[in-house]
Design an enzyme around this catalytic site. Structure first.
Site, PDB file in Angstrom:
ATOM      1  N   SER A   1       1.979  -0.681   2.762  1.00  0.00           N
ATOM      2  CA  SER A   1       1.036  -0.285   3.810  1.00  0.00           C
ATOM      3  C   SER A   1       0.164  -1.479   4.156  1.00  0.00           C
ATOM      4  CB  SER A   1       0.145   0.862   3.342  1.00  0.00           C
ATOM      5  OG  SER A   1      -0.972   0.961   4.221  1.00  0.00           O
TER       6      SER A   1
ATOM      7  N   HIS B   1       4.871  -0.103   6.608  1.00  0.00           N
ATOM      8  CA  HIS B   1       4.167   1.167   6.851  1.00  0.00           C
ATOM      9  C   HIS B   1       2.831   0.885   7.546  1.00  0.00           C
ATOM     10  CE1 HIS B   1       3.213   5.417   5.839  1.00  0.00           C
ATOM     11  NE2 HIS B   1       1.990   4.989   5.565  1.00  0.00           N
TER      12      HIS B   1
ATOM     13  N   ASP C   1      -0.604   2.545   9.015  1.00  0.00           N
ATOM     14  CA  ASP C   1      -1.475   3.722   8.900  1.00  0.00           C
ATOM     15  C   ASP C   1      -2.421   3.807  10.084  1.00  0.00           C
ATOM     16  OD1 ASP C   1      -0.792   5.075   6.435  1.00  0.00           O
ATOM     17  OD2 ASP C   1      -1.390   3.224   5.428  1.00  0.00           O
TER      18      ASP C   1
ATOM     19  N   MET D   1      -5.307   5.779  11.986  1.00  0.00           N
ATOM     20  CA  MET D   1      -6.384   6.733  11.682  1.00  0.00           C
ATOM     21  C   MET D   1      -7.348   6.823  12.853  1.00  0.00           C
ATOM     22  SD  MET D   1      -7.195   5.619   7.777  1.00  0.00           S
ATOM     23  CE  MET D   1      -5.869   5.374   6.581  1.00  0.00           C
TER      24      MET D   1
ATOM     25  N   HIS E   1       2.602   5.955  10.575  1.00  0.00           N
ATOM     26  CA  HIS E   1       2.036   7.198  10.018  1.00  0.00           C
ATOM     27  C   HIS E   1       0.788   7.546  10.815  1.00  0.00           C
ATOM     28  CE1 HIS E   1      -0.067   9.039   6.188  1.00  0.00           C
ATOM     29  NE2 HIS E   1       0.160   9.945   7.116  1.00  0.00           N
TER      30      HIS E   1
ATOM     31  N   MET F   1      -2.288   9.574  11.471  1.00  0.00           N
ATOM     32  CA  MET F   1      -3.292  10.493  10.917  1.00  0.00           C
ATOM     33  C   MET F   1      -4.303  10.755  12.014  1.00  0.00           C
ATOM     34  SD  MET F   1      -3.508   8.643   7.202  1.00  0.00           S
ATOM     35  CE  MET F   1      -2.737   7.151   7.831  1.00  0.00           C
TER      36      MET F   1
ATOM     37  N   MET G   1       1.791  13.468   0.936  1.00  0.00           N
ATOM     38  CA  MET G   1       0.612  12.655   0.612  1.00  0.00           C
ATOM     39  C   MET G   1       0.222  12.908  -0.837  1.00  0.00           C
ATOM     40  SD  MET G   1      -0.148  10.854   3.294  1.00  0.00           S
ATOM     41  CE  MET G   1      -1.557  10.093   2.509  1.00  0.00           C
TER      42      MET G   1
ATOM     43  N   ASP H   1       2.993   8.713  -0.430  1.00  0.00           N
ATOM     44  CA  ASP H   1       1.985   7.777   0.084  1.00  0.00           C
ATOM     45  C   ASP H   1       0.651   8.077  -0.590  1.00  0.00           C
ATOM     46  OD1 ASP H   1       0.392   6.115   1.641  1.00  0.00           O
ATOM     47  OD2 ASP H   1       0.848   7.116   3.540  1.00  0.00           O
TER      48      ASP H   1
HETATM   49  C1  DX5 Z   1      -3.843   6.734   2.955  1.00  0.00           C
HETATM   50  C2  DX5 Z   1      -2.765   5.910   3.657  1.00  0.00           C
HETATM   51  C3  DX5 Z   1      -1.952   5.136   2.708  1.00  0.00           C
HETATM   52  C4  DX5 Z   1      -2.731   4.131   1.904  1.00  0.00           C
HETATM   53  C5  DX5 Z   1      -2.019   3.904   0.614  1.00  0.00           C
HETATM   54  O1  DX5 Z   1      -4.593   7.382   3.895  1.00  0.00           O
HETATM   55  O2  DX5 Z   1      -1.909   6.769   4.370  1.00  0.00           O
HETATM   56  O3  DX5 Z   1      -0.821   4.539   3.291  1.00  0.00           O
HETATM   57  O4  DX5 Z   1      -2.933   2.937   2.577  1.00  0.00           O
HETATM   58  O5  DX5 Z   1      -2.792   3.020  -0.135  1.00  0.00           O
HETATM   59  P1  DX5 Z   1      -2.690   2.889  -1.710  1.00  0.00           P
HETATM   60  O6  DX5 Z   1      -1.280   2.524  -2.028  1.00  0.00           O
HETATM   61  O7  DX5 Z   1      -3.672   1.807  -1.979  1.00  0.00           O
HETATM   62  O8  DX5 Z   1      -3.091   4.211  -2.289  1.00  0.00           O
HETATM   63 ZN    ZN Z   2       0.250   6.122   5.147  1.00  0.00          ZN
END
Ligand code: DX5
Ligand code: ZN
Length: 227
Positions: free
Chosen positions: A12, A37, A39, A41, A70, A72, A141, A177
């Protein structure tokens, strides 16, 4: 891309140097990452803000492997086309993002991209049982989404195992994840996961000037996962 269940490590880039994404993406791929990956948000569905479509579009030319986006965000449907046009290979939306996850998956498939559905830790696995035939991947998750570096939630292991049973021989990846490291990777793989997202555990101690640390981190997770 033909389907198989070999272990894939998907770093990520939430844990990368935000001033240097192009070089960070090239470094993790050179050092053994299978997917990248991303993320996304929105400060609403999750309490953090990251990448809009223009950022994802800027990452695209640096990704030679597979860009796994991904989302969110809620609502999600109005943004699917923009992330597809930005160059995502897979778009994953949350089942909790709205009342019509089935329509969301149809919309993702209509863009020609691979479609994933994600489950928060508090959501039962049954929430995706009527959606599986529209999915290329289910994301379980293993932390509450929003931040990197959180502690793995062990109760999700049983969810992964039950999902693996529901999927049977359908060509659907199980991605995990959150809190994945050499200690938790073997637990999720044993339960049935095959795509492992890891942020902190991949980027820890490394940099684009010390990429060999990324290689060692990825290798350690992969070896632990493959047992
Ligand atoms: C969480 C994200 C993850 C996160 C994982 O909201 O979707 O992808 O970055 O990070 P680690 O591996 O540090 O838990
Ligand atoms: Zn993620």
């Amino acid at each position: 891309m033909s389907f198989d269940r070999k272990i894939r490590i998907a770093p990520s880039i939430l844990s990368a140097d935000f001033a240097n994404f192009g070089a960070e993406i090239r470094a993790i791929e050179d050092q053994g990452a299978d997917w990248v990956h991303v993320d996304v948000m929105d400060g609403h569905f999750v309490p953090n803000l990251t990448f809009g479509p223009p950022a994802v579009k800027a990452f695209r030319p640096h990704v030679r492997s597979f860009m796994d986006v991904h989302l969110m965000i809620a609502p999600v449907d109005p943004y699917i086309e923009a992330y597809a046009e930005a160059g995502a290979d897979m778009i994953t939306a949350h089942v909790e993002a709205g009342p019509h996850p089935h329509r969301t998956l149809q919309a993702i498939r209509a863009t020609g991209k691979k479609a994933g559905i994600a489950l928060n830790p508090g959501t039962p696995v049954e929430a995706v049982s009527c959606l599986l035939d529209l999915c290329d991947m289910v994301l379980v998750m293993t932390v509450n989404p929003g931040f990197g570096g959180q502690k793995f939630i062990h109760s999700q292991i049983d969810k992964i195992a039950r999902l693996r049973g529901m999927i049977g021989d359908r060509p659907i990846h199980i991605q995990v994840d959150g809190g994945i490291d050499p200690a938790t990777a073997p637990l999720v793989v044993k339960a049935g996961a095959d795509v492992l997202v890891a942020g902190s555990a991949v980027f820890k101690g490394g940099s684009v000037d010390r990429p060999e640390i990324y290689r060692a981190n990825i290798r350690t997770i992969r070896e632990a996962a493959e047992g």
